[in-house]
Design a protein around this motif. Structure first.
Motif, PDB file in Angstrom:
ATOM      1  N   ASN A 237     -36.067  10.322  -3.279  1.00  0.00           N
ATOM      2  CA  ASN A 237     -35.327  11.589  -3.660  1.00  0.00           C
ATOM      3  C   ASN A 237     -35.988  12.287  -5.030  1.00  0.00           C
ATOM      4  N   LEU A 238     -36.507  13.633  -4.896  1.00  0.00           N
ATOM      5  CA  LEU A 238     -36.917  14.056  -5.934  1.00  0.00           C
ATOM      6  C   LEU A 238     -36.086  14.274  -7.163  1.00  0.00           C
ATOM      7  N   LEU A 239     -34.719  14.652  -6.802  1.00  0.00           N
ATOM      8  CA  LEU A 239     -33.631  14.928  -7.974  1.00  0.00           C
ATOM      9  C   LEU A 239     -33.294  13.645  -8.425  1.00  0.00           C
ATOM     10  N   GLU A 240     -33.203  12.357  -7.666  1.00  0.00           N
ATOM     11  CA  GLU A 240     -32.994  11.181  -8.334  1.00  0.00           C
ATOM     12  C   GLU A 240     -34.020  10.712  -9.265  1.00  0.00           C
ATOM     13  N   ALA A 241     -35.323  11.054  -8.857  1.00  0.00           N
ATOM     14  CA  ALA A 241     -36.354  10.740 -10.044  1.00  0.00           C
ATOM     15  C   ALA A 241     -36.049  11.282 -11.139  1.00  0.00           C
ATOM     16  N   GLY A 242     -35.847  12.553 -11.183  1.00  0.00           N
ATOM     17  CA  GLY A 242     -35.596  13.205 -12.587  1.00  0.00           C
ATOM     18  C   GLY A 242     -34.303  12.657 -13.360  1.00  0.00           C
ATOM     19  N   VAL A 243     -33.231  12.276 -12.887  1.00  0.00           N
ATOM     20  CA  VAL A 243     -32.054  11.593 -13.520  1.00  0.00           C
ATOM     21  C   VAL A 243     -32.714  10.162 -13.738  1.00  0.00           C
ATOM     22  N   ASN A 244     -33.309   9.373 -13.001  1.00  0.00           N
ATOM     23  CA  ASN A 244     -33.932   8.082 -13.474  1.00  0.00           C
ATOM     24  C   ASN A 244     -34.847   8.180 -14.774  1.00  0.00           C
ATOM     25  N   ARG A 245     -35.599   9.210 -14.708  1.00  0.00           N
ATOM     26  CA  ARG A 245     -36.311   9.248 -15.944  1.00  0.00           C
ATOM     27  C   ARG A 245     -35.581   9.573 -17.241  1.00  0.00           C
TER      28      ARG A 245
ATOM     29  N   THR B  90     -26.472  12.372  -3.372  1.00  0.00           N
ATOM     30  CA  THR B  90     -27.579  12.174  -2.303  1.00  0.00           C
ATOM     31  C   THR B  90     -27.053  11.158  -1.435  1.00  0.00           C
ATOM     32  N   PRO B  91     -27.772  10.922  -0.498  1.00  0.00           N
ATOM     33  CA  PRO B  91     -27.521   9.836   0.715  1.00  0.00           C
ATOM     34  C   PRO B  91     -27.039   8.549   0.117  1.00  0.00           C
ATOM     35  N   SER B  92     -27.759   8.220  -0.991  1.00  0.00           N
ATOM     36  CA  SER B  92     -27.654   6.818  -1.559  1.00  0.00           C
ATOM     37  C   SER B  92     -26.284   6.823  -2.625  1.00  0.00           C
ATOM     38  N   ASP B  93     -25.553   7.849  -2.459  1.00  0.00           N
ATOM     39  CA  ASP B  93     -24.509   8.110  -3.461  1.00  0.00           C
ATOM     40  C   ASP B  93     -24.787   8.115  -4.703  1.00  0.00           C
ATOM     41  N   ALA B  94     -25.952   8.849  -5.053  1.00  0.00           N
ATOM     42  CA  ALA B  94     -26.398   9.093  -6.543  1.00  0.00           C
ATOM     43  C   ALA B  94     -25.958  10.375  -6.738  1.00  0.00           C
ATOM     44  N   LEU B  95     -25.506  10.699  -8.284  1.00  0.00           N
ATOM     45  CA  LEU B  95     -25.155  12.024  -8.664  1.00  0.00           C
ATOM     46  C   LEU B  95     -26.538  12.397  -9.345  1.00  0.00           C
ATOM     47  N   THR B  96     -27.011  13.723  -9.062  1.00  0.00           N
ATOM     48  CA  THR B  96     -28.444  14.213  -9.610  1.00  0.00           C
ATOM     49  C   THR B  96     -28.377  15.644  -9.985  1.00  0.00           C
ATOM     50  N   GLY B  97     -29.416  15.982 -10.329  1.00  0.00           N
ATOM     51  CA  GLY B  97     -29.559  17.518 -10.862  1.00  0.00           C
ATOM     52  C   GLY B  97     -29.436  17.665 -12.249  1.00  0.00           C
ATOM     53  N   PRO B  98     -29.514  18.947 -12.564  1.00  0.00           N
ATOM     54  CA  PRO B  98     -29.409  19.232 -14.039  1.00  0.00           C
ATOM     55  C   PRO B  98     -28.063  18.833 -14.590  1.00  0.00           C
ATOM     56  N   VAL B  99     -27.061  18.854 -14.137  1.00  0.00           N
ATOM     57  CA  VAL B  99     -25.777  18.288 -14.723  1.00  0.00           C
ATOM     58  C   VAL B  99     -25.784  17.020 -15.212  1.00  0.00           C
ATOM     59  N   ALA B 100     -26.342  16.100 -14.162  1.00  0.00           N
ATOM     60  CA  ALA B 100     -26.417  14.743 -14.517  1.00  0.00           C
ATOM     61  C   ALA B 100     -27.222  14.450 -15.556  1.00  0.00           C
ATOM     62  N   GLU B 101     -28.396  15.232 -15.547  1.00  0.00           N
ATOM     63  CA  GLU B 101     -29.628  15.019 -16.583  1.00  0.00           C
ATOM     64  C   GLU B 101     -28.979  15.455 -17.891  1.00  0.00           C
ATOM     65  N   ALA B 102     -28.422  16.493 -17.917  1.00  0.00           N
ATOM     66  CA  ALA B 102     -27.901  16.989 -19.334  1.00  0.00           C
ATOM     67  C   ALA B 102     -26.925  16.036 -19.816  1.00  0.00           C
TER      68      ALA B 102
END
Length: 260
Positions: free
Chosen positions: A188-196, A149-161
């Motif tokens: 960021n919607l994807l980042e929200a999922g990873v944070n949860r 993401t723009p904040s240099d976070a790694l997100t999405g299903p790979v990160a969440e898994a």
């Protein structure tokens, strides 16, 4: 230099960096502290910047607008440093901890080089870089994969898994905003999922948020305020906000930043 020219130059500088400190502008333009503050007041009245303690940032982004890591890193530097130092005192040798993406968590990562036997899970490239710069043979850094993401976070299903298979003692969570109505939020919607996912994998949640995050609202809620076991913030947080937050989080820690 005329006042209007100086204000234009200040605005250009803020747009480049995302935020500036009054002390830096005083040195750069060779004028008084009061002159710079008047310039910032003019820009704020025009809706171009937001005045913050000790400086100014670009004015009010929308709830889905996400500043880049570099832009955020120049904002509230003293506050973030003080918050990171207080957070570091919660880390003990042999712990498994998680650090979310964010400039405050990156500042915390830089303070963990002396902690023995530490395992750090993160979805943040700058956090991992800070730990790799001061490597210890008895520390393990786990960097998730995912979509950057723009904040240099790694997100999405790979990160969440990857996160879903782990268990950690503490999560240090950086947030975009916080309010009683929306809780802790991100643009960021994807980042929200990873944070949860990080919260679900953690035994205790420690939120790191400077005072400017109060009543800032991102599009996605990560968690309600009451989910935080600890909230570390700075003395710039208004008294009214302290009362509201104190009634909801497990423990409110307030630090006094030292000017950099």
């Amino acid at each position: 230099m005329l006042a209007q020219q100086r204000q234009t130059a200040i605005l250009d500088l803020i747009r480049q960096r995302g935020g500036v400190r009054v002390s830096h502008l005083v040195s750069r333009f060779g004028v008084s502290d009061m002159t710079i503050r008047r310039d910032l007041e003019v820009l704020a009245e025009r809706g171009l910047v937001d005045k913050v303690h000790g400086g100014a940032t670009l004015a009010g982004p929308g709830s889905a607008e996400e500043p880049g890591f570099a832009a955020k890193s120049v904002r509230q530097q003293a506050e973030k440093r003080a918050i990171a130092e207080r957070a570091a005192s919660l880390v003990e040798p042999g712990m498994a901890i998680a650090l979310s993406a964010g400039t405050t968590t990156a500042a915390l990562a830089g303070l963990l080089a002396d902690v023995r036997g530490l395992t750090v899970v993160t979805n943040s490239i700058p956090v991992a870089d800070a730990l790799y710069q001061n490597p210890r043979a008895d520390q393990t850094v786990v960097l998730t994969g995912g979509i950057r993401t723009p904040s240099d976070a790694l997100t999405g299903p790979v990160a969440e898994a990857a996160i879903g298979s782990l268990n950690v003692d503490l999560l240090f969570l950086g947030v975009h905003g916080m309010s009683p109505r929306t809780g802790f939020t991100t643009p960021n919607l994807l980042e929200a999922g990873v944070n949860r996912a990080l919260i679900a994998a953690s035994r205790r949640l420690v939120v790191l948020a400077d005072h400017t995050k109060w009543e800032t609202i991102g599009i996605a809620t990560i968690a309600p305020l009451e989910d935080a076991d600890v909230l570390v913030t700075d003395a710039g947080l208004p008294a009214e906000a302290r009362g509201q937050i104190g009634d909801q989080v497990g423990e409110l820690m307030i630090v006094d930043p030292v000017p950099l």
